[in-house]
Design a protein around this motif. Structure first.
Motif, PDB file in Angstrom:
ATOM      1  N   LEU A   1       0.830  -1.210   0.000  1.00  5.93           N
ATOM      2  CA  LEU A   1       0.000   0.000   0.000  1.00  5.93           C
ATOM      3  C   LEU A   1       0.861   1.256   0.000  1.00  5.93           C
ATOM      4  O   LEU A   1       0.567   2.219  -0.719  1.00  5.93           O
ATOM      5  CB  LEU A   1      -0.933   0.010   1.216  1.00  5.93           C
ATOM      6  CG  LEU A   1      -2.195  -0.815   1.093  1.00  5.93           C
ATOM      7  CD1 LEU A   1      -2.908  -0.894   2.440  1.00  5.93           C
ATOM      8  CD2 LEU A   1      -3.108  -0.235   0.044  1.00  5.93           C
ATOM      9  N   ASN A   2       1.923   1.249   0.795  1.00  3.03           N
ATOM     10  CA  ASN A   2       2.823   2.413   0.817  1.00  3.03           C
ATOM     11  C   ASN A   2       3.474   2.625  -0.541  1.00  3.03           C
ATOM     12  O   ASN A   2       3.596   3.757  -1.017  1.00  3.03           O
ATOM     13  CB  ASN A   2       3.887   2.254   1.903  1.00  3.03           C
ATOM     14  CG  ASN A   2       3.319   2.461   3.282  1.00  3.03           C
ATOM     15  OD1 ASN A   2       2.322   3.155   3.468  1.00  3.03           O
ATOM     16  ND2 ASN A   2       3.938   1.847   4.272  1.00  3.03           N
TER      17      ASN A   2
ATOM     18  N   LEU B   1       0.884   4.060  -2.905  1.00  2.00           N
ATOM     19  CA  LEU B   1       0.668   5.486  -2.634  1.00  2.00           C
ATOM     20  C   LEU B   1       1.812   6.334  -3.184  1.00  2.00           C
ATOM     21  O   LEU B   1       1.589   7.392  -3.780  1.00  2.00           O
ATOM     22  CB  LEU B   1       0.513   5.729  -1.128  1.00  2.00           C
ATOM     23  CG  LEU B   1      -0.788   5.247  -0.522  1.00  2.00           C
ATOM     24  CD1 LEU B   1      -0.723   5.321   1.002  1.00  2.00           C
ATOM     25  CD2 LEU B   1      -1.960   6.055  -1.052  1.00  2.00           C
TER      26      LEU B   1
ATOM     27  N   VAL C   1       1.389   6.634  -6.866  1.00  2.40           N
ATOM     28  CA  VAL C   1       0.367   7.619  -7.218  1.00  2.40           C
ATOM     29  C   VAL C   1       0.938   9.031  -7.122  1.00  2.40           C
ATOM     30  O   VAL C   1       0.758   9.853  -8.024  1.00  2.40           O
ATOM     31  CB  VAL C   1      -0.875   7.475  -6.305  1.00  2.40           C
ATOM     32  CG1 VAL C   1      -1.813   8.650  -6.466  1.00  2.40           C
ATOM     33  CG2 VAL C   1      -1.593   6.169  -6.595  1.00  2.40           C
TER      34      VAL C   1
END
Length: 103
Positions: free
Chosen positions: A64-65, A68, A71
């Motif tokens: 997830l990190n 992110l 993104v």
């Protein structure tokens, strides 16, 4: 008496092929297959969490990190997923300079 774990009932994952995330991952498999793979893994883990089947959600935090960061860097036009599938690399210019980014 003994307490034995009952077998888990068969589960079914339903995928909406028209969902923007699924459509985006399908297109991404040609342009950035590693990023598509990482996104697919995250979507699958999201489904496990939603169904209450993922024992420890912390296992997906590094991914997830990285997503992110991808993104954020993507908004700047710099993100790529490294061959490891979880570590992000800077764009070709930064690679040429020998600099890789990690969380």
């Amino acid at each position: 008496g003994t307490t034995e774990a009952l077998p888990l009932a068969a589960q079914r994952l339903e995928v909406n092929p028209a969902h923007p995330v699924v459509v985006g991952m399908f297109g991404m498999r040609e342009t950035d297959p590693k990023l598509a793979e990482v996104c697919l893994s995250q979507v699958f883990d999201n489904a496990l969490v939603a169904a209450g089947l993922l024992d420890d959600g912390r296992s997906m935090l590094p991914r997830l990190n990285d997503l992110l960061l991808c993104v954020v860097k993507g908004a700047q036009g710099k993100a790529k997923v490294a061959e490891s599938g979880t570590k992000l690399e800077a764009d070709a210019e930064e690679k040429a300079e020998g600099g890789e980014k990690e969380l």
